[in-house]
Design a protein around this motif. Structure first.
Motif, PDB file in Angstrom:
ATOM      1  N   HIS A   1       1.163  -1.531   0.125  1.00 58.54           N
ATOM      2  CA  HIS A   1      -0.565   0.144  -0.169  1.00 58.54           C
ATOM      3  C   HIS A   1       0.802   1.224   0.084  1.00 58.54           C
ATOM      4  CE1 HIS A   1      -3.614  -2.364   1.110  1.00 58.54           C
ATOM      5  NE2 HIS A   1      -3.173  -2.902   2.180  1.00 58.54           N
ATOM      6  N   GLY A   2       0.812   2.480  -0.986  1.00 55.90           N
ATOM      7  CA  GLY A   2       1.852   3.513  -0.976  1.00 55.90           C
ATOM      8  C   GLY A   2      -0.126   4.421  -0.357  1.00 55.90           C
ATOM      9  N   GLN A   3       0.714   5.652  -0.715  1.00 58.03           N
ATOM     10  CA  GLN A   3      -0.190   6.686   0.149  1.00 58.03           C
ATOM     11  C   GLN A   3      -0.949   6.761  -1.205  1.00 58.03           C
ATOM     12  OE1 GLN A   3       3.517   9.915  -0.650  1.00 58.03           O
ATOM     13  NE2 GLN A   3       2.155  10.231   1.790  1.00 58.03           N
ATOM     14  N   LYS A   4      -1.511   8.139  -1.710  1.00 56.79           N
ATOM     15  CA  LYS A   4      -2.531   8.339  -2.491  1.00 56.79           C
ATOM     16  C   LYS A   4      -1.808   8.258  -3.860  1.00 56.79           C
ATOM     17  CE  LYS A   4      -5.483  11.636  -3.316  1.00 56.79           C
ATOM     18  NZ  LYS A   4      -6.219  13.026  -2.732  1.00 56.79           N
ATOM     19  N   GLY A   5      -2.128   7.316  -4.404  1.00 59.00           N
ATOM     20  CA  GLY A   5      -1.977   6.744  -6.045  1.00 59.00           C
ATOM     21  C   GLY A   5      -0.613   6.608  -6.161  1.00 59.00           C
ATOM     22  N   GLY A   6      -0.282   5.578  -4.949  1.00 56.48           N
ATOM     23  CA  GLY A   6       1.507   4.933  -4.865  1.00 56.48           C
ATOM     24  C   GLY A   6       1.452   3.391  -4.896  1.00 56.48           C
ATOM     25  N   ASP A   7       0.363   2.709  -4.579  1.00 54.95           N
ATOM     26  CA  ASP A   7       0.081   1.423  -4.487  1.00 54.95           C
ATOM     27  C   ASP A   7       1.592   0.461  -5.387  1.00 54.95           C
ATOM     28  OD1 ASP A   7      -1.804   1.770  -2.498  1.00 54.95           O
ATOM     29  OD2 ASP A   7      -2.749   0.266  -4.039  1.00 54.95           O
ATOM     30  N   GLU A   8       2.558   0.105  -5.225  1.00 59.29           N
ATOM     31  CA  GLU A   8       3.461  -0.061  -5.153  1.00 59.29           C
ATOM     32  C   GLU A   8       3.675  -2.256  -5.744  1.00 59.29           C
ATOM     33  OE1 GLU A   8       7.230   0.461  -3.945  1.00 59.29           O
ATOM     34  OE2 GLU A   8       6.660   3.140  -4.483  1.00 59.29           O
ATOM     35  N   LEU A   9       4.051  -2.655  -6.916  1.00 59.88           N
ATOM     36  CA  LEU A   9       3.997  -4.138  -7.262  1.00 59.88           C
ATOM     37  C   LEU A   9       6.011  -4.199  -7.526  1.00 59.88           C
ATOM     38  CD1 LEU A   9       3.242  -6.539  -7.428  1.00 59.88           C
ATOM     39  CD2 LEU A   9       3.292  -6.374  -9.928  1.00 59.88           C
TER      40      LEU A   9
ATOM     41  N   ILE B   1       9.834  -6.574  -6.971  1.00 61.64           N
ATOM     42  CA  ILE B   1      10.837  -7.349  -6.630  1.00 61.64           C
ATOM     43  C   ILE B   1      11.120  -7.684  -5.872  1.00 61.64           C
ATOM     44  CG2 ILE B   1      11.692  -9.828  -8.446  1.00 61.64           C
ATOM     45  CD1 ILE B   1      10.361  -8.413 -11.095  1.00 61.64           C
ATOM     46  N   ILE B   2      11.482  -8.528  -4.748  1.00 63.68           N
ATOM     47  CA  ILE B   2      12.091  -7.975  -3.911  1.00 63.68           C
ATOM     48  C   ILE B   2      13.492  -8.885  -3.527  1.00 63.68           C
ATOM     49  CG2 ILE B   2      12.175  -8.709  -1.894  1.00 63.68           C
ATOM     50  CD1 ILE B   2      10.665  -6.539  -2.004  1.00 63.68           C
ATOM     51  N   LYS B   3      14.586  -7.596  -3.770  1.00 60.12           N
ATOM     52  CA  LYS B   3      15.637  -9.089  -3.729  1.00 60.12           C
ATOM     53  C   LYS B   3      16.901  -8.255  -2.493  1.00 60.12           C
ATOM     54  CE  LYS B   3      15.835  -9.468  -8.542  1.00 60.12           C
ATOM     55  NZ  LYS B   3      16.140  -9.340  -9.740  1.00 60.12           N
ATOM     56  N   SER B   4      17.811  -9.650  -2.188  1.00 58.93           N
ATOM     57  CA  SER B   4      18.585  -9.485  -0.492  1.00 58.93           C
ATOM     58  C   SER B   4      19.217  -8.051  -0.731  1.00 58.93           C
ATOM     59  CB  SER B   4      18.990 -10.569  -0.861  1.00 58.93           C
ATOM     60  OG  SER B   4      20.330 -10.231   0.473  1.00 58.93           O
ATOM     61  N   GLY B   5      19.014  -6.887  -0.025  1.00 58.18           N
ATOM     62  CA  GLY B   5      19.750  -6.250   0.499  1.00 58.18           C
ATOM     63  C   GLY B   5      19.109  -4.880  -0.387  1.00 58.18           C
TER      64      GLY B   5
ATOM     65  N   LYS C   1      10.922  13.107  -5.271  1.00 59.49           N
ATOM     66  CA  LYS C   1      10.894  12.577  -5.905  1.00 59.49           C
ATOM     67  C   LYS C   1      10.517  11.215  -6.423  1.00 59.49           C
ATOM     68  CE  LYS C   1      15.896  14.142  -4.277  1.00 59.49           C
ATOM     69  NZ  LYS C   1      15.173  15.477  -3.770  1.00 59.49           N
ATOM     70  N   VAL C   2      10.842  10.464  -7.376  1.00 59.60           N
ATOM     71  CA  VAL C   2      10.030   9.646  -7.686  1.00 59.60           C
ATOM     72  C   VAL C   2      11.615   8.569  -8.044  1.00 59.60           C
ATOM     73  CG1 VAL C   2       8.049   9.553  -9.461  1.00 59.60           C
ATOM     74  CG2 VAL C   2       9.697   9.567 -10.302  1.00 59.60           C
ATOM     75  N   LYS C   3      12.603   9.082  -8.299  1.00 57.12           N
ATOM     76  CA  LYS C   3      13.813   7.941  -8.226  1.00 57.12           C
ATOM     77  C   LYS C   3      15.079   8.878  -7.458  1.00 57.12           C
ATOM     78  CE  LYS C   3      14.838   8.674 -13.070  1.00 57.12           C
ATOM     79  NZ  LYS C   3      14.909   7.633 -14.253  1.00 57.12           N
ATOM     80  N   MET C   4      15.726   7.393  -7.270  1.00 54.60           N
ATOM     81  CA  MET C   4      17.259   8.581  -6.468  1.00 54.60           C
ATOM     82  C   MET C   4      17.283   6.936  -6.618  1.00 54.60           C
ATOM     83  SD  MET C   4      16.169   9.927  -2.266  1.00 54.60           S
ATOM     84  CE  MET C   4      17.764  10.668  -2.189  1.00 54.60           C
ATOM     85  N   PRO C   5      19.284   7.647  -6.893  1.00 52.40           N
ATOM     86  CA  PRO C   5      20.823   6.189  -6.646  1.00 52.40           C
ATOM     87  C   PRO C   5      20.072   5.503  -5.208  1.00 52.40           C
ATOM     88  CG  PRO C   5      21.383   8.271  -6.915  1.00 52.40           C
ATOM     89  CD  PRO C   5      20.169   8.625  -6.245  1.00 52.40           C
ATOM     90  N   GLY C   6      20.144   4.290  -5.811  1.00 57.11           N
ATOM     91  CA  GLY C   6      20.414   3.566  -4.468  1.00 57.11           C
ATOM     92  C   GLY C   6      19.118   2.536  -4.115  1.00 57.11           C
TER      93      GLY C   6
ATOM     94  N   ILE D   1      12.786   1.246  -8.065  1.00 60.60           N
ATOM     95  CA  ILE D   1      11.552   1.878  -8.365  1.00 60.60           C
ATOM     96  C   ILE D   1      10.706   0.685  -8.791  1.00 60.60           C
ATOM     97  CG2 ILE D   1      12.567   3.843  -9.823  1.00 60.60           C
ATOM     98  CD1 ILE D   1      11.842   2.611 -12.240  1.00 60.60           C
ATOM     99  N   PRO D   2       9.114   0.999  -8.885  1.00 61.18           N
ATOM    100  CA  PRO D   2       8.779  -0.159  -8.900  1.00 61.18           C
ATOM    101  C   PRO D   2       8.712  -0.801  -9.965  1.00 61.18           C
ATOM    102  CG  PRO D   2       7.350   1.393  -8.025  1.00 61.18           C
ATOM    103  CD  PRO D   2       8.605   2.166  -8.037  1.00 61.18           C
ATOM    104  N   ILE D   3       8.140  -2.249  -9.916  1.00 57.97           N
ATOM    105  CA  ILE D   3       7.874  -2.872 -11.749  1.00 57.97           C
ATOM    106  C   ILE D   3       6.972  -1.996 -12.393  1.00 57.97           C
ATOM    107  CG2 ILE D   3       6.697  -5.127 -12.518  1.00 57.97           C
ATOM    108  CD1 ILE D   3       9.633  -4.651 -11.816  1.00 57.97           C
ATOM    109  N   LEU D   4       5.566  -1.195 -11.199  1.00 56.06           N
ATOM    110  CA  LEU D   4       4.463  -1.048 -11.101  1.00 56.06           C
ATOM    111  C   LEU D   4       3.982  -0.458 -10.033  1.00 56.06           C
ATOM    112  CD1 LEU D   4       1.939  -1.422 -13.700  1.00 56.06           C
ATOM    113  CD2 LEU D   4       1.083  -3.346 -12.452  1.00 56.06           C
ATOM    114  N   PHE D   5       3.615   0.870 -10.652  1.00 52.27           N
ATOM    115  CA  PHE D   5       2.596   1.815  -9.700  1.00 52.27           C
ATOM    116  C   PHE D   5       1.001   1.383 -10.013  1.00 52.27           C
ATOM    117  CE2 PHE D   5       2.518   6.184 -10.927  1.00 52.27           C
ATOM    118  CZ  PHE D   5       2.854   6.144 -11.551  1.00 52.27           C
ATOM    119  N   TRP D   6       0.552   2.132  -9.165  1.00 48.14           N
ATOM    120  CA  TRP D   6      -1.402   1.931  -9.504  1.00 48.14           C
ATOM    121  C   TRP D   6      -1.838   3.819  -8.842  1.00 48.14           C
ATOM    122  CZ3 TRP D   6      -0.529  -2.973  -7.720  1.00 48.14           C
ATOM    123  CH2 TRP D   6      -0.690  -4.204  -7.976  1.00 48.14           C
TER     124      TRP D   6
END
Ligand code: HEC
Length: 465
Positions: free
Chosen positions: A331-339, A341-345, A367-372, A375-380
């Motif tokens: 669950h994201g905030q308003k407009g930010g639900d995410e899908l 892929i979880i990877k170690s670390g 900001k929607v991206k930052m180094p390190g 970003i989600p595969i998909l957001f709703w």
């Protein structure tokens, strides 16, 4: 005349053959069954330590020849012993004739069809399994005939042969049933047939403060026994809030258990590696902490069970059967639900980056991206309030194989996501407006189970014949 004799002869040959086949004795078979098979498959073939042999579901081959072979050679990797040195050919055939008789007596549960849907690929029956549950939260299966359902107020229920067992499971711990808290996920050990373990996550209270906790235990009839605490935070991590507890529990095939905890309403905590909230955790099934967890050794103050971080409130976890990768919905905030892929670390960015807005519409970060950060595969957008997810693994809907089933609370929807090369290439809404969807499950019999709130129901999807 000649032809007539031939005809008579062939008739008698056929009847001899028929007599020959039916001469295997089901009653002899029953004796052998009770002596050698009942301990694992149940005295009524209903299943127990291993699956039912009468439910018409055959994982390893349904023909007589295949069943005979399975009995002879056993299925070593699953714990089915070989009987070729113990039983002779005709004893095994007696057994199969007994199993077949019992299979005929077994009635597949019948459910009331409450609506139908026309999806792109299938016309689907929506069946009502039960509406006698209270705030159901999660479902998982022990066998094709037996499922467990958590109810948020703190009860674990059993569905057996399609019927909700009236007695609730006794002896569960007290849960903090307030706000979003309560009894949350249930997960059956992938090796349940060998070890009987059932895993639960819930909101736990100490002196008015709450935190997610993970336990496992076993069922003896409807009694919860042998409970063990697998993961519990130190008291100092318990806080006053009553939301964002997560949580889901899943297993990979290497013996690891993964579970999620939301940020507990403290958004900045998700980036703090000394805190357990806003994280995906990894432990062994008995609670031990894997030493190769990404933050196990990096800093003595880091929470050692953390596997990934920067997650707001993850309420969906499922392994992709094609790639073996762990998929997560949050669950994201308003407009930010995410899908994701979880990877170690990995750091999934909350609350430094997000596609969401504060609920009052103000911007918390541009900001929607930052180094390190991932970003989600998909957001709703708008948020569908994405909840439970599961990959479809059954055979009843072949075109949906490996599609991701996604449940949504606010949108009261079930969606099917077609995923290729880790990209969502299509979304189809297959169920609309049938209640807030808490959990979805690809059931062992190939159907899809849906857990809804308001109205509280368990539904089942099957293709129309
Ligand atoms: C020690 C426990 C054990 C005993 C005893 C045992 N089985 Fe099994 N059997 C298993 C397990 C475990 C499986 C794998 C399926 C599962 O996960 O439940 C299995 C699978 C099977 C299958 C394949 C089922 C399928 O879905 O295709 C058949 C057939 C079968 N057993 C017949 C028998 C018969 C007949 C006997 C008695 C002669 C017997 N088994 C005794 C544990 C046992």
């Amino acid at each position: 005349m000649n032809n007539y004799i031939k005809f008579i002869m062939s008739i008698s040959a056929i009847s001899l053959l028929l007599i020959g086949f039916s001469s295997y004795s089901s009653s002899e078979g029953e004796k052998t069954y009770q002596e050698f098979c009942a301990t694992c498959h149940g005295d009524k073939l209903q299943g127990g330590l291993s699956k039912s042999l009468a439910d018409g579901v055959w994982q390893f081959g349904s023909s007589d020849t295949e069943i005979i072979n399975n009995i002879k050679t056993g299925i070593a990797q699953n714990g089915m012993p070989s009987f070729k040195d113990i039983l002779n050919e005709s004893e095994i055939k007696d057994l199969v004739s007994f199993i077949r008789d019992e299979e005929k007596k077994y009635h597949k549960p019948q459910f009331e069809v409450i609506s139908t849907i026309n999806s792109f690929d299938y016309n689907v029956n929506v069946e009502l399994v039960t509406d006698q549950v209270t705030e159901p939260w999660a479902i998982d299966f022990i066998s094709p005939a037996k499922a467990l359902v958590t109810e948020k107020p703190g009860n674990l229920r059993i569905i057996e042969n399609g019927k909700l067992v009236e007695e609730k499971v006794e002896g569960l711990p007290k849960v903090l049933y307030e706000g979003q808290g309560g009894l949350l996920d249930v997960a059956v050990d992938p090796e349940y047939n060998k070890n009987g373990w059932i895993y639960l996550s819930f909101s736990h209270e100490i002196d008015g403060k709450g935190m997610t906790k993970l336990i496992r235990g076993k069922l003896n009839g409807n009694k919860w026994i042998n409970e063990e605490t697998l993961w519990a935070a130190d008291e100092k991590f318990y806080i006053d809030t009553r939301h964002h507890f997560g949580s889901r529990i899943v297993f990979d095939n290497k013996g690891y258990l993964y579970f999620s905890i939301g940020d507990r309403g403290k958004r900045e905590n998700a980036q703090d590696l000394t805190l357990p909230n806003g994280k995906i955790h990894r432990i062994f099934k008995d609670g031990r902490i894997p030493e190769d967890n990404p933050f196990f050794t990096s800093d003595e103050n880091f929470y050692k069970t953390i596997y990934a971080y920067g997650n707001r409130n993850p309420q969906g976890l499922a392994f992709n059967p094609e790639t073996g990768e762990l998929w997560e919905s949050e669950h994201g905030q308003k407009g930010g639900d995410e899908l994701n892929i979880i990877k170690s670390g990995n750091n999934y960015g909350w609350d430094k980056i997000t596609y969401g807005r504060n609920y009052d519409g103000t911007v918390s970060t541009e900001k929607v991206k930052m180094p390190g950060m991932e970003i989600p595969i998909l957001f709703w957008r708008p948020s569908i309030a994405v909840c439970g997810i599961d990959f479809y693994k059954g055979d009843l809907f072949p075109n949906w194989k490996n599609h991701l089933i996604v449940g949504a609370l606010k949108f009261e929807e079930v969606r099917l996501l077609d995923i290729e090369d880790n990209r969502v290439i299509h979304q189809e809404t297959i169920i609309e407006k049938s209640g807030r969807v808490r959990d979805v499950c690809s059931a062992p019999d190939g159907s899809i189970y849906i857990v809804t709130n308001q109205p509280d129901k368990i539904l089942r999807l099957t293709p129309q014949k």
